[in-house]
Design a protein around this motif. Sequence first.
Motif, PDB file in Angstrom:
ATOM      1  N   GLU A  45     -33.353  15.095  18.587  1.00  0.00           N
ATOM      2  CA  GLU A  45     -32.790  16.768  18.629  1.00  0.00           C
ATOM      3  C   GLU A  45     -33.458  17.712  18.532  1.00  0.00           C
ATOM      4  OE1 GLU A  45     -32.825  16.416  14.412  1.00  0.00           O
ATOM      5  OE2 GLU A  45     -31.430  14.091  14.577  1.00  0.00           O
ATOM      6  N   GLU A  46     -34.663  18.166  18.678  1.00  0.00           N
ATOM      7  CA  GLU A  46     -34.920  19.253  19.679  1.00  0.00           C
ATOM      8  C   GLU A  46     -34.907  19.582  20.852  1.00  0.00           C
ATOM      9  OE1 GLU A  46     -39.609  18.106  16.452  1.00  0.00           O
ATOM     10  OE2 GLU A  46     -39.586  18.060  18.514  1.00  0.00           O
ATOM     11  N   LEU A  47     -34.812  18.424  21.406  1.00  0.00           N
ATOM     12  CA  LEU A  47     -34.595  18.601  23.147  1.00  0.00           C
ATOM     13  C   LEU A  47     -33.122  18.685  23.431  1.00  0.00           C
ATOM     14  CD1 LEU A  47     -36.959  15.675  24.643  1.00  0.00           C
ATOM     15  CD2 LEU A  47     -37.610  17.941  24.494  1.00  0.00           C
ATOM     16  N   GLY A  48     -32.557  19.028  22.350  1.00  0.00           N
ATOM     17  CA  GLY A  48     -30.841  18.768  21.786  1.00  0.00           C
ATOM     18  C   GLY A  48     -30.107  17.723  22.717  1.00  0.00           C
ATOM     19  N   ILE A  49     -30.265  16.715  23.068  1.00  0.00           N
ATOM     20  CA  ILE A  49     -30.080  15.295  23.497  1.00  0.00           C
ATOM     21  C   ILE A  49     -29.346  14.944  22.350  1.00  0.00           C
ATOM     22  CG2 ILE A  49     -30.320  13.143  24.334  1.00  0.00           C
ATOM     23  CD1 ILE A  49     -33.046  14.408  25.646  1.00  0.00           C
ATOM     24  N   PRO A  50     -27.828  14.920  22.525  1.00  0.00           N
ATOM     25  CA  PRO A  50     -26.858  13.742  21.790  1.00  0.00           C
ATOM     26  C   PRO A  50     -27.568  12.247  21.661  1.00  0.00           C
ATOM     27  CG  PRO A  50     -25.787  14.496  23.810  1.00  0.00           C
ATOM     28  CD  PRO A  50     -26.730  14.831  23.662  1.00  0.00           C
ATOM     29  N   TYR A  51     -27.059  11.335  20.506  1.00  0.00           N
ATOM     30  CA  TYR A  51     -27.490  10.207  20.255  1.00  0.00           C
ATOM     31  C   TYR A  51     -26.335   9.462  18.821  1.00  0.00           C
ATOM     32  CZ  TYR A  51     -30.332  11.891  16.148  1.00  0.00           C
ATOM     33  OH  TYR A  51     -30.089  12.038  14.778  1.00  0.00           O
ATOM     34  N   THR A  52     -26.940   8.587  19.572  1.00  0.00           N
ATOM     35  CA  THR A  52     -25.892   7.305  18.489  1.00  0.00           C
ATOM     36  C   THR A  52     -27.044   6.364  17.602  1.00  0.00           C
ATOM     37  OG1 THR A  52     -23.569   7.955  19.544  1.00  0.00           O
ATOM     38  CG2 THR A  52     -23.938   5.697  18.188  1.00  0.00           C
ATOM     39  N   PRO A  53     -27.299   6.706  16.608  1.00  0.00           N
ATOM     40  CA  PRO A  53     -28.152   5.025  16.194  1.00  0.00           C
ATOM     41  C   PRO A  53     -27.188   4.140  15.973  1.00  0.00           C
ATOM     42  CG  PRO A  53     -27.975   7.128  14.692  1.00  0.00           C
ATOM     43  CD  PRO A  53     -26.276   7.099  15.205  1.00  0.00           C
ATOM     44  N   LEU A  54     -27.710   3.082  16.698  1.00  0.00           N
ATOM     45  CA  LEU A  54     -27.143   1.421  16.471  1.00  0.00           C
ATOM     46  C   LEU A  54     -28.266   0.390  16.236  1.00  0.00           C
ATOM     47  CD1 LEU A  54     -25.711   1.729  20.389  1.00  0.00           C
ATOM     48  CD2 LEU A  54     -24.731   2.496  18.743  1.00  0.00           C
ATOM     49  N   ALA A  55     -27.473  -0.530  15.945  1.00  0.00           N
ATOM     50  CA  ALA A  55     -28.390  -1.666  15.683  1.00  0.00           C
ATOM     51  C   ALA A  55     -29.637  -1.389  14.149  1.00  0.00           C
ATOM     52  CB  ALA A  55     -28.884  -2.372  16.501  1.00  0.00           C
ATOM     53  N   ASP A  56     -29.117  -0.394  13.663  1.00  0.00           N
ATOM     54  CA  ASP A  56     -30.288   0.144  12.226  1.00  0.00           C
ATOM     55  C   ASP A  56     -30.962   0.693  13.172  1.00  0.00           C
ATOM     56  OD1 ASP A  56     -31.147   0.754   9.709  1.00  0.00           O
ATOM     57  OD2 ASP A  56     -32.056  -1.507   9.657  1.00  0.00           O
ATOM     58  N   LYS A 130     -28.132   7.548  30.504  1.00  0.00           N
ATOM     59  CA  LYS A 130     -28.591   6.673  29.198  1.00  0.00           C
ATOM     60  C   LYS A 130     -29.829   6.009  28.309  1.00  0.00           C
ATOM     61  CE  LYS A 130     -24.959   5.163  27.089  1.00  0.00           C
ATOM     62  NZ  LYS A 130     -23.496   4.256  27.524  1.00  0.00           N
ATOM     63  N   LEU A 131     -30.593   6.700  27.464  1.00  0.00           N
ATOM     64  CA  LEU A 131     -31.710   6.347  26.809  1.00  0.00           C
ATOM     65  C   LEU A 131     -31.917   5.176  25.787  1.00  0.00           C
ATOM     66  CD1 LEU A 131     -33.005   9.719  27.134  1.00  0.00           C
ATOM     67  CD2 LEU A 131     -32.686   7.579  28.982  1.00  0.00           C
ATOM     68  N   PHE A 132     -31.622   3.929  26.019  1.00  0.00           N
ATOM     69  CA  PHE A 132     -32.137   2.863  24.745  1.00  0.00           C
ATOM     70  C   PHE A 132     -33.591   2.645  24.122  1.00  0.00           C
ATOM     71  CE2 PHE A 132     -28.545   1.616  27.822  1.00  0.00           C
ATOM     72  CZ  PHE A 132     -27.484   1.988  27.251  1.00  0.00           C
ATOM     73  N   PHE A 133     -33.051   3.323  22.490  1.00  0.00           N
ATOM     74  CA  PHE A 133     -34.706   2.918  22.514  1.00  0.00           C
ATOM     75  C   PHE A 133     -34.511   1.979  21.572  1.00  0.00           C
ATOM     76  CE2 PHE A 133     -35.259   7.217  23.358  1.00  0.00           C
ATOM     77  CZ  PHE A 133     -35.892   7.768  23.699  1.00  0.00           C
ATOM     78  N   GLY A 150     -22.091  -2.151  21.320  1.00  0.00           N
ATOM     79  CA  GLY A 150     -21.103  -0.531  22.471  1.00  0.00           C
ATOM     80  C   GLY A 150     -22.092   0.152  23.406  1.00  0.00           C
ATOM     81  N   CYS A 151     -23.561   0.047  23.066  1.00  0.00           N
ATOM     82  CA  CYS A 151     -24.697   1.370  24.150  1.00  0.00           C
ATOM     83  C   CYS A 151     -24.065   1.091  25.689  1.00  0.00           C
ATOM     84  CB  CYS A 151     -25.622   0.361  23.529  1.00  0.00           C
ATOM     85  SG  CYS A 151     -26.219  -0.991  24.811  1.00  0.00           S
ATOM     86  N   MET A 152     -23.614  -0.119  26.250  1.00  0.00           N
ATOM     87  CA  MET A 152     -23.347   0.302  27.779  1.00  0.00           C
ATOM     88  C   MET A 152     -22.166   0.403  27.437  1.00  0.00           C
ATOM     89  SD  MET A 152     -25.926  -1.466  28.567  1.00  0.00           S
ATOM     90  CE  MET A 152     -25.644  -2.536  30.082  1.00  0.00           C
ATOM     91  N   GLU A 153     -21.663   1.049  27.008  1.00  0.00           N
ATOM     92  CA  GLU A 153     -20.031   2.261  27.389  1.00  0.00           C
ATOM     93  C   GLU A 153     -20.463   2.781  26.930  1.00  0.00           C
ATOM     94  OE1 GLU A 153     -17.687  -0.103  28.462  1.00  0.00           O
ATOM     95  OE2 GLU A 153     -18.677  -2.303  28.095  1.00  0.00           O
TER      96      GLU A 153
END
Length: 393
Positions: A45-56, A130-133, A150-153
């Motif tokens: 959020e500080e970097l202004g990068i949009p993200y989606t919570p996935l798999a909890d 795309k960044l996956f944590f 759905g992270c790969m789409e």
Amino acid sequence: MIDKIKEKALALAPVMEELFQTLHRCPELGREEHRTANLIRRRLEELGIPYTPLADTGTAAVIQGRLPGKTIGFRADIDALPITEETGLPYASRNPGVMHACGHDFHTAALLGAAEVLQNHRESLTGTVKLFFQPDEEGDGGAARLIAAGCMENPRVDAMLCCHVESGIPVGTALVKSGPICAASNPFAITLKGRGSHGAKPHLGDDVIVAGAQIITALQTISSRRTSPTEPVIVSVGSFHSGTAGNILPEEARFTGILRTMGGEARERVKEDFQGIVSGMALAMGVESAVEIFESYPGCRNDAGMTELLRRAAGKILGKENVLELPEPSMGTDDFGYFSDLVPGCYYYIGVGNESRGFTYPNHNPRFTADMEALPLAAAVEIQAAVDFLCDL
């Protein structure tokens, strides 16, 4: 095109080091990485990068270039291990019995550093990063759950990269290899049951402990007598539980472990051999057996093209002479294989060892330490690889 990538990453070293130490102090086990996920999301959020919570506790973030193009994904795992830390570092784990002993805190901090540079220069990018944590790499495979979510789409990922720390090589070096890189795994659990008896009258019972010992010994013939000497196969038994006293032959014994192969036909053959040996030996010893073999990580195979791209990118940052060839695949496992089974991928190693400071303990050791001087180098390699991939139209 982003220029002076290494210098930009080195300028962010203090930020990455602070992130790394914060993560290291508060490690969390797989499926429990809530604080870790919150830290990652706040930073995005500080970097202004949009993200989606996935798999909890997982997070997928997107850095969109100015123009459309290909999409490259990077995986950083975020979970820790059930190990009591013994490093004595000022930023050692504050969670009793939990430690980042495999460098996942390093992976996360480095990728967040790479994310900052890529986000700040996104107007220079053609395509998407795309960044996956990813949670739970050490458990039952958070990668599979991220993919299912759905992270790969949206946009569809074309290729994947993943770095892993290696304390056996010094800071400033990397290890790469095309082809098989990590083993496929199948955890197992065996339960034996028989008649219990007094230790003085073993003939009146069925000694499940002796039966278990015979079975465990026989299982080693899968690699030594049923497999070509040039083919890697490991059968490891890590626990054996039975009995309550020295003069009682118990009614039940249970042991657990893991099968490791390089996947494919060998994986299926080893499972068949395992079943046959356990059931046959149990029958011969007069005890009942129940065999559970669990499906787990598929193994990792590096794509030749992505390996070469990573080799060139790492050479630009570290120097060609410091990009070394991994001599042989690891029989360790990593769930990155779920990603590289879907798209061309490369799993590679970044050196974090420092002999002069005693930073040479292996992963999963309570004294394992990653030298923070490698953080900006790891981030720079990721940035360079992203730029090279997206510019290769």
